[in-house]
Design a protein around this motif. Structure first.
Motif, PDB file in Angstrom:
ATOM      1  N   TYR A 293       0.772  -1.137  -0.096  1.00  0.00           N
ATOM      2  CA  TYR A 293      -0.073   0.013  -0.007  1.00  0.00           C
ATOM      3  C   TYR A 293       0.895   1.424  -0.160  1.00  0.00           C
ATOM      4  O   TYR A 293       0.635   2.104  -0.758  1.00  0.00           O
ATOM      5  N   ASN A 294       1.778   1.102   0.905  1.00  0.00           N
ATOM      6  CA  ASN A 294       2.746   2.452   0.925  1.00  0.00           C
ATOM      7  C   ASN A 294       3.571   2.674  -0.141  1.00  0.00           C
ATOM      8  O   ASN A 294       3.655   3.716  -0.664  1.00  0.00           O
ATOM      9  N   ILE A 295       4.130   1.581  -0.923  1.00  0.00           N
ATOM     10  CA  ILE A 295       4.823   1.785  -2.213  1.00  0.00           C
ATOM     11  C   ILE A 295       3.844   2.307  -3.340  1.00  0.00           C
ATOM     12  O   ILE A 295       4.128   3.162  -3.986  1.00  0.00           O
ATOM     13  N   ALA A 296       2.613   1.950  -3.407  1.00  0.00           N
ATOM     14  CA  ALA A 296       1.675   2.203  -4.369  1.00  0.00           C
ATOM     15  C   ALA A 296       1.292   3.772  -4.060  1.00  0.00           C
ATOM     16  O   ALA A 296       1.292   4.636  -5.171  1.00  0.00           O
ATOM     17  N   GLU A 297       1.357   4.235  -2.714  1.00  0.00           N
ATOM     18  CA  GLU A 297       1.001   5.531  -2.612  1.00  0.00           C
ATOM     19  C   GLU A 297       2.272   6.648  -3.116  1.00  0.00           C
ATOM     20  O   GLU A 297       2.062   7.449  -3.688  1.00  0.00           O
TER      21      GLU A 297
ATOM     22  N   GLU B 163      -1.629   1.414  -9.062  1.00  0.00           N
ATOM     23  CA  GLU B 163      -2.773   0.395  -9.211  1.00  0.00           C
ATOM     24  C   GLU B 163      -2.110  -1.087  -9.160  1.00  0.00           C
ATOM     25  O   GLU B 163      -2.932  -1.842  -8.502  1.00  0.00           O
ATOM     26  N   ARG B 164      -1.358  -1.348  -9.684  1.00  0.00           N
ATOM     27  CA  ARG B 164      -0.890  -2.835  -9.472  1.00  0.00           C
ATOM     28  C   ARG B 164      -0.386  -3.034  -8.239  1.00  0.00           C
ATOM     29  O   ARG B 164      -0.953  -4.090  -7.657  1.00  0.00           O
ATOM     30  N   GLY B 165       0.133  -2.178  -7.626  1.00  0.00           N
ATOM     31  CA  GLY B 165       0.612  -2.350  -6.086  1.00  0.00           C
ATOM     32  C   GLY B 165      -0.389  -2.413  -5.028  1.00  0.00           C
ATOM     33  O   GLY B 165      -0.570  -3.330  -4.183  1.00  0.00           O
ATOM     34  N   ILE B 166      -1.802  -1.520  -5.342  1.00  0.00           N
ATOM     35  CA  ILE B 166      -2.448  -1.402  -4.265  1.00  0.00           C
ATOM     36  C   ILE B 166      -3.543  -2.663  -4.485  1.00  0.00           C
ATOM     37  O   ILE B 166      -4.375  -3.271  -3.810  1.00  0.00           O
ATOM     38  N   LYS B 167      -3.456  -3.010  -5.605  1.00  0.00           N
ATOM     39  CA  LYS B 167      -4.437  -4.621  -5.917  1.00  0.00           C
ATOM     40  C   LYS B 167      -3.741  -5.650  -5.475  1.00  0.00           C
ATOM     41  O   LYS B 167      -4.229  -6.561  -4.900  1.00  0.00           O
ATOM     42  N   ILE B 168      -2.388  -5.778  -5.362  1.00  0.00           N
ATOM     43  CA  ILE B 168      -1.573  -6.727  -4.490  1.00  0.00           C
ATOM     44  C   ILE B 168      -2.081  -6.667  -3.039  1.00  0.00           C
ATOM     45  O   ILE B 168      -2.314  -7.716  -2.599  1.00  0.00           O
ATOM     46  N   ALA B 169      -2.222  -5.284  -2.634  1.00  0.00           N
ATOM     47  CA  ALA B 169      -2.555  -5.247  -1.028  1.00  0.00           C
ATOM     48  C   ALA B 169      -4.016  -5.883  -1.041  1.00  0.00           C
ATOM     49  O   ALA B 169      -4.466  -6.334   0.079  1.00  0.00           O
ATOM     50  N   LYS B 170      -4.834  -5.301  -2.031  1.00  0.00           N
ATOM     51  CA  LYS B 170      -6.278  -5.872  -1.973  1.00  0.00           C
ATOM     52  C   LYS B 170      -6.227  -7.577  -1.796  1.00  0.00           C
ATOM     53  O   LYS B 170      -7.081  -7.941  -0.969  1.00  0.00           O
ATOM     54  N   ASN B 171      -5.536  -8.101  -2.915  1.00  0.00           N
ATOM     55  CA  ASN B 171      -5.607  -9.491  -2.902  1.00  0.00           C
ATOM     56  C   ASN B 171      -5.296 -10.282  -1.776  1.00  0.00           C
ATOM     57  O   ASN B 171      -5.730 -11.159  -1.177  1.00  0.00           O
ATOM     58  N   LEU B 172      -4.049  -9.636  -1.128  1.00  0.00           N
ATOM     59  CA  LEU B 172      -3.542 -10.106   0.150  1.00  0.00           C
ATOM     60  C   LEU B 172      -4.476 -10.006   1.360  1.00  0.00           C
ATOM     61  O   LEU B 172      -4.682 -10.954   2.139  1.00  0.00           O
ATOM     62  N   SER B 173      -5.144  -8.821   1.213  1.00  0.00           N
ATOM     63  CA  SER B 173      -6.049  -8.588   2.305  1.00  0.00           C
ATOM     64  C   SER B 173      -7.248  -9.414   2.223  1.00  0.00           C
ATOM     65  O   SER B 173      -7.685 -10.087   3.151  1.00  0.00           O
ATOM     66  N   GLU B 174      -7.825  -9.844   1.180  1.00  0.00           N
ATOM     67  CA  GLU B 174      -8.939 -10.804   0.813  1.00  0.00           C
ATOM     68  C   GLU B 174      -8.599 -12.055   1.243  1.00  0.00           C
ATOM     69  O   GLU B 174      -9.225 -12.991   1.653  1.00  0.00           O
ATOM     70  N   MET B 175      -7.176 -12.404   0.870  1.00  0.00           N
ATOM     71  CA  MET B 175      -6.635 -13.723   1.117  1.00  0.00           C
ATOM     72  C   MET B 175      -6.707 -14.148   2.476  1.00  0.00           C
ATOM     73  O   MET B 175      -7.203 -15.248   3.003  1.00  0.00           O
ATOM     74  N   ILE B 176      -6.398 -13.310   3.563  1.00  0.00           N
ATOM     75  CA  ILE B 176      -6.286 -13.795   4.719  1.00  0.00           C
ATOM     76  C   ILE B 176      -7.364 -12.886   5.416  1.00  0.00           C
ATOM     77  O   ILE B 176      -7.573 -13.138   6.771  1.00  0.00           O
ATOM     78  N   ASN B 177      -8.561 -12.514   4.872  1.00  0.00           N
ATOM     79  CA  ASN B 177      -9.563 -11.679   5.531  1.00  0.00           C
ATOM     80  C   ASN B 177      -9.300 -10.853   6.619  1.00  0.00           C
ATOM     81  O   ASN B 177     -10.192 -10.860   7.608  1.00  0.00           O
ATOM     82  N   GLU B 178      -8.341  -9.952   6.391  1.00  0.00           N
ATOM     83  CA  GLU B 178      -8.203  -8.802   7.327  1.00  0.00           C
ATOM     84  C   GLU B 178      -9.185  -7.669   6.760  1.00  0.00           C
ATOM     85  O   GLU B 178      -9.271  -7.447   5.700  1.00  0.00           O
TER      86      GLU B 178
ATOM     87  N   HIS C 148     -10.609  -0.550   4.299  1.00  0.00           N
ATOM     88  CA  HIS C 148     -11.188   0.862   3.716  1.00  0.00           C
ATOM     89  C   HIS C 148     -10.190   1.654   3.087  1.00  0.00           C
ATOM     90  O   HIS C 148     -10.488   2.530   2.281  1.00  0.00           O
ATOM     91  N   SER C 149      -9.079   1.778   3.541  1.00  0.00           N
ATOM     92  CA  SER C 149      -7.847   2.606   2.979  1.00  0.00           C
ATOM     93  C   SER C 149      -7.555   2.211   1.636  1.00  0.00           C
ATOM     94  O   SER C 149      -7.302   2.793   0.887  1.00  0.00           O
ATOM     95  N   ILE C 150      -7.561   0.756   1.436  1.00  0.00           N
ATOM     96  CA  ILE C 150      -7.332   0.047   0.174  1.00  0.00           C
ATOM     97  C   ILE C 150      -8.331   0.705  -0.847  1.00  0.00           C
ATOM     98  O   ILE C 150      -8.142   1.002  -1.987  1.00  0.00           O
ATOM     99  N   PHE C 151      -9.615   0.463  -0.507  1.00  0.00           N
ATOM    100  CA  PHE C 151     -10.952   0.860  -1.279  1.00  0.00           C
ATOM    101  C   PHE C 151     -10.597   2.312  -1.693  1.00  0.00           C
ATOM    102  O   PHE C 151     -10.994   2.924  -2.766  1.00  0.00           O
ATOM    103  N   SER C 152     -10.341   3.222  -0.517  1.00  0.00           N
ATOM    104  CA  SER C 152     -10.176   4.862  -0.725  1.00  0.00           C
ATOM    105  C   SER C 152      -9.315   4.907  -1.822  1.00  0.00           C
ATOM    106  O   SER C 152      -9.283   5.866  -2.636  1.00  0.00           O
ATOM    107  N   PHE C 153      -8.170   4.256  -1.747  1.00  0.00           N
ATOM    108  CA  PHE C 153      -7.007   4.436  -2.779  1.00  0.00           C
ATOM    109  C   PHE C 153      -7.414   4.206  -4.088  1.00  0.00           C
ATOM    110  O   PHE C 153      -7.004   4.697  -5.065  1.00  0.00           O
TER     111      PHE C 153
END
Length: 230
Positions: free
Chosen positions: A155-159, A171-186, A191-196
């Motif tokens: 997320y930070n690198i994407a920022e 976009e590539r970086g934030i989607k990696i963060a999103k996929n990892l977030s969904e993978m571990i169900n955190e 909300h920061s990912i979706f805002s980004f």
């Protein structure tokens, strides 16, 4: 769930006081309750701590100072914590502190004053230092296998990439963060990912997608009991 975590750590005070206080302090910090976090740290700063506890103590002191924009003090604590991380040879500790050092340069340097032409060179230097620390953090997070840290660092690198108008990389970086977030169900960072993602879609002119993402961000924010996240 932050409320459940607080109850758990409060119960743990009877059995493992120092570690429970460290975790409670980190929790309060995450929730934006700086005074409560700082007071908890003060309760144990003169206690007989092991090296892991000294690491967390200095990490927390540095984080609190950073949030107060006392960057010099913050970096001093981070460097002490980094010494313990290196001595203990714990990759997740190294990843955490390198991330925090990147944050300190991002929020405390001249990047935030980049609209001032006279400070552009200094802002560029701070941006490079920020990215260098984030890349170090990412490498150690990969070695540690800590998925939560990987989410935050991607997320930070994407920022940073978004700041540099490298939209595809962002976009590539934030989607990696999103996929990892969904993978571990955190859900802490969701909300920061979706805002980004909303900002990315808005930049691309996809306003319907941007609105969808911001509505999802708001939905997750309402589920949380925090003041703010970073």
């Amino acid at each position: 769930n932050f409320k459940n975590a607080r109850v758990f750590y409060e119960k743990a005070l009877k059995f493992d006081r120092i570690n429970a206080i460290l975790r409670l302090s980190e929790l309060e910090y995450t929730l934006g309750n700086l005074k409560e976090s700082e007071n908890l740290v003060k309760e144990i700063e003169n206690s007989d701590l092991n090296k892991d506890q000294f690491f967390y103590l200095n990490y927390l002191k540095g984080s609190i100072a950073e949030r107060k924009f006392d960057i010099t003090t913050s970096m001093n604590y981070y460097k002490i914590a980094l010494g313990f991380a290196l001595e203990l040879n714990k990759y997740n500790y190294m990843a955490l502190i390198y991330k925090q050092l990147g944050n300190a340069y991002f929020y405390g340097g001249e990047i935030q004053n980049a609209e001032n032409i006279a400070l552009l060179d200094e802002a560029d230097k701070d941006l490079k230092k920020t990215l260098d620390y984030y890349e170090l953090s990412l490498s150690y997070a990969n070695l540690s296998g800590n998925i939560y840290l990987l989410i935050i660092i991607n997320y930070n690198i994407a920022e940073i990439n978004f700041w540099n108008c490298k939209i595809e990389e962002a976009e590539r970086g934030i989607k990696i963060a999103k996929n990892l977030s969904e993978m571990i169900n955190e859900v802490d960072v969701r909300h920061s990912i979706f805002s980004f993602l909303s900002d990315v879609e808005k930049f691309k002119g996809n306003f319907i997608d941007a609105l969808d993402y911001i509505e999802r961000a708001i939905s997750y924010s309402k589920k949380m009991d925090s003041i703010f996240y970073t």
